[in-house]
Design an enzyme around this catalytic site. Structure first.
Site, mmCIF file in Angstrom:
data_model
loop_
_atom_site.group_PDB
_atom_site.id
_atom_site.type_symbol
_atom_site.label_atom_id
_atom_site.label_comp_id
_atom_site.label_asym_id
_atom_site.label_seq_id
_atom_site.Cartn_x
_atom_site.Cartn_y
_atom_site.Cartn_z
ATOM 1 C CG HIS A 97 -1.941 -1.130 1.146
ATOM 2 N ND1 HIS A 97 -2.299 -1.893 2.215
ATOM 3 C CD2 HIS A 97 -2.651 -1.614 0.088
ATOM 4 C CE1 HIS A 97 -3.196 -2.802 1.835
ATOM 5 N NE2 HIS A 97 -3.416 -2.644 0.554
ATOM 6 C CB ALA A 98 1.231 3.872 -2.555
ATOM 7 N NE ARG A 99 -3.986 5.107 2.728
ATOM 8 C CZ ARG A 99 -5.261 5.532 2.716
ATOM 9 N NH1 ARG A 99 -5.561 6.700 2.194
ATOM 10 N NH2 ARG A 99 -6.203 4.795 3.224
ATOM 11 C CD GLU A 100 -0.397 0.417 4.706
ATOM 12 O OE1 GLU A 100 0.316 -0.599 4.610
ATOM 13 O OE2 GLU A 100 -1.645 0.344 4.763
ATOM 14 N NE ARG A 116 -6.005 0.960 -0.094
ATOM 15 C CZ ARG A 116 -6.338 0.154 0.890
ATOM 16 N NH1 ARG A 116 -6.870 0.628 1.982
ATOM 17 N NH2 ARG A 116 -6.146 -1.124 0.803
ATOM 18 C CG ASN A 147 -2.563 -7.471 0.737
ATOM 19 O OD1 ASN A 147 -1.851 -8.306 0.168
ATOM 20 N ND2 ASN A 147 -2.739 -7.461 2.040
ATOM 21 N NE ARG A 148 -9.863 -5.200 0.518
ATOM 22 C CZ ARG A 148 -9.227 -4.664 1.530
ATOM 23 N NH1 ARG A 148 -8.039 -4.150 1.356
ATOM 24 N NH2 ARG A 148 -9.759 -4.650 2.736
ATOM 25 C CG HIS A 204 0.183 -4.411 4.991
ATOM 26 N ND1 HIS A 204 -0.494 -3.998 3.881
ATOM 27 C CD2 HIS A 204 0.692 -5.633 4.682
ATOM 28 C CE1 HIS A 204 -0.401 -4.920 2.937
ATOM 29 N NE2 HIS A 204 0.305 -5.923 3.404
ATOM 30 C CE1 TYR A 214 -4.838 4.342 11.861
ATOM 31 C CE2 TYR A 214 -4.650 4.992 9.585
ATOM 32 C CZ TYR A 214 -5.107 5.230 10.847
ATOM 33 O OH TYR A 214 -5.834 6.350 11.108
ATOM 34 C CE1 TYR A 270 -10.328 -5.198 6.946
ATOM 35 C CE2 TYR A 270 -10.468 -3.644 8.770
ATOM 36 C CZ TYR A 270 -9.989 -3.992 7.518
ATOM 37 O OH TYR A 270 -9.162 -3.138 6.863
ATOM 38 C CD GLU A 306 -2.356 -3.638 9.165
ATOM 39 O OE1 GLU A 306 -2.090 -2.425 9.286
ATOM 40 O OE2 GLU A 306 -2.918 -4.116 8.175
#
Lengths: 306, 94
Positions: free
Chosen positions: A67-70, A125, A142-143, A195, A197, A247, A269
């Site tokens: 994910h780009a923004r991480e 992202r 990732n999906r 990842h 957050y 989740y 995470e």
């Protein structure tokens, strides 16, 4: 290498030139190769870290920057390489790990997205691919794995942040990693995706509530990893199956890796839980990476014992 | 991102979850957590990045519906600039 600052974030160009430098100056432990090209044609580089050996060693895969923004993800992958190389001489655990295992490190999985987040949109992202039918760009990489396709926790609309793509492995980046892991699946015994957050260590399944067959082994590995992480600065990470700890989702790369025979599949995470969000300050790169390094070493050491 | 805000909202029951999904569904927002509005559930934190022009509207909606919330980033652009401030402060120290 000693001049390189590991406590600041780096652009894609800086990370790639660092990889070339590592490959050139640390050739006794480092090998660099490309596993394909991104949607925008950038090379997808991987570093192999480990002592050269005549026989085929078992391996651990670590990818960062899905994910780009991480941004803490790529910073951790670089930290891992730096620490592994620097401590090889004096740390017996690292030496044993690098002597007996290979680590495949992909510092920036989503190269196009990471570059875009640096230059244009800090909170991008997804990847940057474009479906000719729609004006929106990008897929949540990732999906985009063939697990449970585009159901809960994913979107089939290209403008959404969780768009899963027109079909599994539609993203060249995902396809390249999947192809590499399939090719090496007999040797790759652990898959780790970094990842940010939520301060969690997650393992399969994320797409259903059932328990994985080797739950006890994986649960123990996760417990040891978060204990090691806690020992650095007292930061608590929750751990458990992704479906119940975070989740339930449409499935991600950890589910794919597990289904493809990699028995230890984890998603970290990293920090934090929302105080800084995706804007983790550079001053926290060091503690975040230091504690995560301990966790990854714990997982790899447990693997060796097995 | 000047003036954009990140709201932290915690719906306390299923009704608030539905209201929140409805409010966010009618705005162009960037969910930080969870990843998608369909995953919003009671007593779980929702962090949502809202454009400057939409912040007042969201404040009003949440107050009107008595949904518990706070603003954890009040000006996103300032925080972006702070994130990469370490390099210059280290240089100054040295």
């Amino acid at each position: 290498e000693s001049q390189y600052d590991y406590e600041v974030y780096h652009s894609l160009e800086e990370i790639q030139s660092w990889m070339f430098e590592m490959n050139k100056t640390q050739s006794h432990l480092v090998d660099m190769f490309s596993i394909g090209k991104s949607y925008e044609g950038r090379p997808l580089y991987v570093l192999q870290i480990g002592k050269r050996s005549r026989h085929q060693k078992k391996a651990v895969w670590i990818d960062c920057g899905v994910h780009a923004r991480e941004w803490i993800g790529p910073a951790f992958c670089q930290w891992f390489v730096k620490e592994a190389i620097n401590s090889y001489q004096y740390d017996s655990v690292t030496r044993r790990l690098l002597n007996q295992l290979n680590f495949y490190i992909m510092p920036v999985f989503n190269v196009d997205g990471y570059h875009f987040s640096w230059t244009t949109d800090r909170f991008w992202r997804k990847t940057r691919s474009k479906n000719h039918k729609f004006h929106c760009r990008g897929v949540d990489a990732n999906r985009n794995w063939k697990v449970k396709w585009c159901e809960e926790g994913a979107s089939s609309h290209p403008c959404d942040d969780t768009y899963c793509g027109p079909f599994p492995e539609s993203e060249p980046e995902v396809k390249a990693v999947a192809k590499f892991l399939r090719k090496h699946k007999k040797r790759v015994k652990a898959y780790i995706s970094i990842h940010a957050y939520a301060q969690m260590l997650l393992y399969p399944y994320s797409y259903k509530y059932a328990t994985i067959p080797n739950f006890n082994c994986v649960e123990l590995a996760a417990h040891n990893a978060v204990t090691a992480l806690y020992s650095a600065y007292g930061v608590r990470y929750r751990y458990g199956p992704a479906s119940t700890t975070l989740y339930v989702s449409s499935g991600s790369s950890i589910d794919w890796a597990y289904r493809n025979g990699i028995p230890y599949a984890f998603a970290f995470e990293l920090r934090d839980t929302g105080y800084f969000g995706f804007l983790l300050p550079e001053s926290l790169i060091n503690p975040t990476c230091t504690e995560t390094m301990r966790a990854v070493k714990a997982i790899a050491s447990g693997l060796l014992k097995k | 991102y000047a003036g954009d805000q990140v709201f932290r909202i915690t719906p306390s029951d299923d009704e608030e979850v539905q209201v929140l999904k409805n409010i966010l569904g009618h705005m162009k927002v960037d969910l930080w957590q969870p990843n998608t509005a369909s995953l919003i559930c009671k007593n779980a934190t929702v962090d949502v990045h809202v454009k400057r022009n939409d912040t007042q509207g969201l404040h009003a909606h949440l107050k009107q519906q008595h949904i518990d919330y706070g603003v954890f980033i009040s000006n996103l652009q300032k925080e972006i600039e702070k994130q990469t401030g370490y390099r210059s402060s280290r240089k100054r120290r040295s």
